[in-house]
Motif scaffolding. Structure first.
Motif, PDB file in Angstrom:
ATOM      1  N   ARG A 244      -0.802  -9.356   3.339  1.00 46.80           N
ATOM      2  CA  ARG A 244      -1.715 -10.091   4.215  1.00 46.80           C
ATOM      3  C   ARG A 244      -2.641 -11.004   3.426  1.00 46.80           C
ATOM      4  O   ARG A 244      -3.067 -12.045   3.922  1.00 46.80           O
ATOM      5  CB  ARG A 244      -2.543  -9.109   5.053  1.00 46.80           C
ATOM      6  CG  ARG A 244      -1.714  -8.343   6.074  1.00 46.80           C
ATOM      7  CD  ARG A 244      -2.578  -7.536   7.028  1.00 46.80           C
ATOM      8  NE  ARG A 244      -3.243  -6.417   6.374  1.00 46.80           N
ATOM      9  CZ  ARG A 244      -4.518  -6.386   6.055  1.00 46.80           C
ATOM     10  NH1 ARG A 244      -5.283  -7.436   6.294  1.00 46.80           N
ATOM     11  NH2 ARG A 244      -5.053  -5.327   5.482  1.00 46.80           N
ATOM     12  N   LYS A 245      -2.968 -10.610   2.189  1.00 49.03           N
ATOM     13  CA  LYS A 245      -3.940 -11.365   1.396  1.00 49.03           C
ATOM     14  C   LYS A 245      -3.285 -12.218   0.313  1.00 49.03           C
ATOM     15  O   LYS A 245      -3.990 -12.820  -0.504  1.00 49.03           O
ATOM     16  CB  LYS A 245      -4.933 -10.394   0.747  1.00 49.03           C
ATOM     17  CG  LYS A 245      -5.754  -9.606   1.763  1.00 49.03           C
ATOM     18  CD  LYS A 245      -6.716  -8.659   1.080  1.00 49.03           C
ATOM     19  CE  LYS A 245      -7.543  -7.898   2.101  1.00 49.03           C
ATOM     20  NZ  LYS A 245      -8.498  -6.960   1.472  1.00 49.03           N
ATOM     21  N   ASN A 246      -1.955 -12.230   0.290  1.00 49.44           N
ATOM     22  CA  ASN A 246      -1.235 -12.996  -0.733  1.00 49.44           C
ATOM     23  C   ASN A 246      -1.706 -12.589  -2.133  1.00 49.44           C
ATOM     24  O   ASN A 246      -2.024 -13.426  -2.981  1.00 49.44           O
ATOM     25  CB  ASN A 246      -1.434 -14.501  -0.517  1.00 49.44           C
ATOM     26  CG  ASN A 246      -0.453 -15.331  -1.335  1.00 49.44           C
ATOM     27  OD1 ASN A 246       0.643 -14.859  -1.670  1.00 49.44           O
ATOM     28  ND2 ASN A 246      -0.848 -16.545  -1.677  1.00 49.44           N
ATOM     29  N   ALA A 247      -1.773 -11.283  -2.348  1.00 49.73           N
ATOM     30  CA  ALA A 247      -2.283 -10.736  -3.607  1.00 49.73           C
ATOM     31  C   ALA A 247      -1.143 -10.091  -4.396  1.00 49.73           C
ATOM     32  O   ALA A 247       0.018 -10.092  -3.974  1.00 49.73           O
ATOM     33  CB  ALA A 247      -3.375  -9.715  -3.321  1.00 49.73           C
ATOM     34  N   ARG A 248      -1.491  -9.549  -5.557  1.00 55.48           N
ATOM     35  CA  ARG A 248      -0.527  -8.840  -6.401  1.00 55.48           C
ATOM     36  C   ARG A 248      -1.054  -7.435  -6.672  1.00 55.48           C
ATOM     37  O   ARG A 248      -2.272  -7.221  -6.744  1.00 55.48           O
ATOM     38  CB  ARG A 248      -0.315  -9.580  -7.732  1.00 55.48           C
ATOM     39  CG  ARG A 248       0.119 -11.011  -7.555  1.00 55.48           C
ATOM     40  CD  ARG A 248       0.416 -11.709  -8.879  1.00 55.48           C
ATOM     41  NE  ARG A 248      -0.669 -11.650  -9.840  1.00 55.48           N
ATOM     42  CZ  ARG A 248      -1.753 -12.422  -9.803  1.00 55.48           C
ATOM     43  NH1 ARG A 248      -1.905 -13.291  -8.813  1.00 55.48           N
ATOM     44  NH2 ARG A 248      -2.682 -12.338 -10.728  1.00 55.48           N
ATOM     45  N   LEU A 249      -0.134  -6.502  -6.838  1.00 54.69           N
ATOM     46  CA  LEU A 249      -0.487  -5.118  -7.142  1.00 54.69           C
ATOM     47  C   LEU A 249       0.173  -4.719  -8.453  1.00 54.69           C
ATOM     48  O   LEU A 249       1.394  -4.825  -8.599  1.00 54.69           O
ATOM     49  CB  LEU A 249      -0.030  -4.181  -6.017  1.00 54.69           C
ATOM     50  CG  LEU A 249      -0.230  -2.678  -6.255  1.00 54.69           C
ATOM     51  CD1 LEU A 249      -1.717  -2.338  -6.370  1.00 54.69           C
ATOM     52  CD2 LEU A 249       0.420  -1.858  -5.142  1.00 54.69           C
ATOM     53  N   TYR A 250      -0.646  -4.285  -9.410  1.00 52.45           N
ATOM     54  CA  TYR A 250      -0.137  -3.847 -10.711  1.00 52.45           C
ATOM     55  C   TYR A 250      -0.334  -2.343 -10.855  1.00 52.45           C
ATOM     56  O   TYR A 250      -1.364  -1.798 -10.449  1.00 52.45           O
ATOM     57  CB  TYR A 250      -0.880  -4.547 -11.854  1.00 52.45           C
ATOM     58  CG  TYR A 250      -0.627  -6.022 -11.955  1.00 52.45           C
ATOM     59  CD1 TYR A 250       0.467  -6.517 -12.659  1.00 52.45           C
ATOM     60  CD2 TYR A 250      -1.489  -6.934 -11.352  1.00 52.45           C
ATOM     61  CE1 TYR A 250       0.694  -7.890 -12.764  1.00 52.45           C
ATOM     62  CE2 TYR A 250      -1.272  -8.296 -11.450  1.00 52.45           C
ATOM     63  CZ  TYR A 250      -0.177  -8.764 -12.149  1.00 52.45           C
ATOM     64  OH  TYR A 250       0.043 -10.113 -12.249  1.00 52.45           O
ATOM     65  N   PHE A 251       0.662  -1.702 -11.471  1.00 58.38           N
ATOM     66  CA  PHE A 251       0.552  -0.299 -11.862  1.00 58.38           C
ATOM     67  C   PHE A 251       0.512  -0.226 -13.383  1.00 58.38           C
ATOM     68  O   PHE A 251       1.385  -0.789 -14.055  1.00 58.38           O
ATOM     69  CB  PHE A 251       1.749   0.509 -11.365  1.00 58.38           C
ATOM     70  CG  PHE A 251       1.630   0.988  -9.943  1.00 58.38           C
ATOM     71  CD1 PHE A 251       0.558   0.625  -9.140  1.00 58.38           C
ATOM     72  CD2 PHE A 251       2.603   1.825  -9.396  1.00 58.38           C
ATOM     73  CE1 PHE A 251       0.457   1.057  -7.834  1.00 58.38           C
ATOM     74  CE2 PHE A 251       2.505   2.263  -8.092  1.00 58.38           C
ATOM     75  CZ  PHE A 251       1.436   1.877  -7.304  1.00 58.38           C
TER      76      PHE A 251
END
Length: 400
Positions: A244-251
């Motif tokens: 929804r926020k055009n974001a990225r998720l890093y682990f």
């Protein structure tokens, strides 16, 4: 349920504060009514007596009204806690009762009948008026009404020579009736308030215990980091939000290097200290990241201990120019700083594997699998390194 039993001392202090506050709420109307009565009585006394004592009683009554107003303002503004104001309120109440009781000194059989009845009604009515306004604070009620009761009995004995004994017996019965009713009224109110406070305390204790149980379900006790269960739920929500926020998720999957060697040679207590050190470094990394200007919009990090010597951090990144690699390098250097345990200096080492969504995977298990792949590649190359897994098909990239 014994663990949830409220503290009696705390309940008593809170009860007094509640009763006092309840009394203060009804005091504004009483203050206005008393000023009206003071005006009427003063007008009549000044016109009948025509001496300085009548004016003195008026001035004293107005001063007491001013003190009551001052205490009310302090209470309403919350400048002092209610329990702090109670002694001052008692003093003002007693002085006020003395001023009202002094009306008995003005009583004279030569006065007009209307004035005599007015003075008797005031002296006889003060205990009942006090019961309606001070009834939930029995000490305040007694301090205010007792001088009037003494004055009323004084009037019966010395101001009515023909019927002194009869009137005195009547006033004694009246005194007994008023204070019997007062104590019954006070006890009912006190018991009602006390039961309410105990119920509130019980509910608060149960809620606190529920929070503790929830923490046990989601917080790992040794390092006080979130556990795998919490991290899984949180990461699934983060994955939903990044679309929804055009974001990225890093682990960042962080695994201690040569941890078995530390446990075997230095003992499990030292191993626990190393785990706590790594956890503290992760917490500091998360806190620093969460100070970013986009935090309120959802650029946020969370850390957890997955189990054993394995930790993880998730980063939701909104800023396209944000350098996630520099964070990994700083974290690696921070963890590598020496710690002293039982007189021994140890340099903890970790391997970090990084994966990214949504480019590499679209679910938590896929991201964990890729981060795990990168982390083991870092270990394979000697540890104390960062590896990035940008795709399940592409080769791994060494970060440090």
């Amino acid at each position: 349920m014994d663990n949830f039993k409220p503290n009696p001392r705390e309940i008593k202090a809170e009860l007094n504060a509640r009763l006092f506050s309840e009394m203060m709420r009804g005091m504004w109307l009483t203050l206005g009514f008393s000023l009206l009565v003071v005006s009427i009585i003063s007008y009549v006394l000044i016109n009948v007596e025509k001496n300085i004592w009548s004016w003195g009683w008026l001035v004293a009554s107005l001063m007491i009204a001013g003190l009551r107003f001052f205490v009310l303002m302090l209470h309403n503004r919350g400048i002092f806690p209610p329990n702090t104001l109670i002694p001052y309120s008692y003093a003002v109440t007693f002085i006020s009762g003395m001023v009202w009781a002094s009306l008995a000194c003005f009583y004279n059989l030569d006065h007009p009948l209307a004035l005599q009845l007015m003075l008797l009604m005031v002296m006889g009515g003060i205990p009942l008026i006090s019961l309606s306004t001070h009834g939930n604070m029995i000490v305040s009620h007694i301090l205010f009404s007792l001088p009037a009761m003494v004055a009323l009995n004084y009037w019966a004995l010395f101001k009515t020579p023909e019927y002194s004994f009869t009137f005195f017996i009547m006033t004694l019965f009246y005194t007994f009736f008023v204070y019997t009713a007062s104590f019954r009224f006070y006890n009912r109110i006190k018991d009602s308030f006390a039961m309410n406070l105990e119920n509130i305390a019980l509910v608060n204790a149960l809620q606190e215990r529920q929070i503790q149980l929830e923490n046990l379900a989601y917080v790992e006790p040794l390092t006080e980091l979130n556990n795998r269960r919490y991290f899984t739920v949180s990461s699934e929500l983060a994955l939903e939000n990044i679309y929804r926020k055009n974001a990225r998720l890093y682990f960042f999957l962080v695994d201690a290097d040569k941890f078995k060697h530390i446990n075997d040679h230095y003992g499990h207590e030292t191993g626990d200290s190393v785990l706590k050190h790594i956890a503290d470094c992760l917490k500091e990394c998360v806190e620093n990241f969460n100070r970013n200007p986009l935090y309120e919009q959802g650029q946020i990090a969370e850390s957890a201990r997955l189990g054993g010597d394995e930790f993880i951090i998730s980063f939701v990144v909104l800023d396209e120019e944000f350098d996630i690699k520099s964070i990994a390098g700083k974290l690696l250097d921070k963890i590598h700083q020496p710690i002293e345990v039982a007189g021994k200096v140890i340099y903890p080492l970790v391997s970090i594997g990084i994966s990214e969504a949504p480019r590499q995977a679209q679910d938590v298990s896929g991201l964990l699998r890729l981060a795990d792949k990168a982390m083991y590649q870092a270990k394979k190359h000697g540890g104390d390194q960062v590896f990035y897994c940008y795709s399940s098909e592409l080769p791994l990239e060494k970060g440090k």
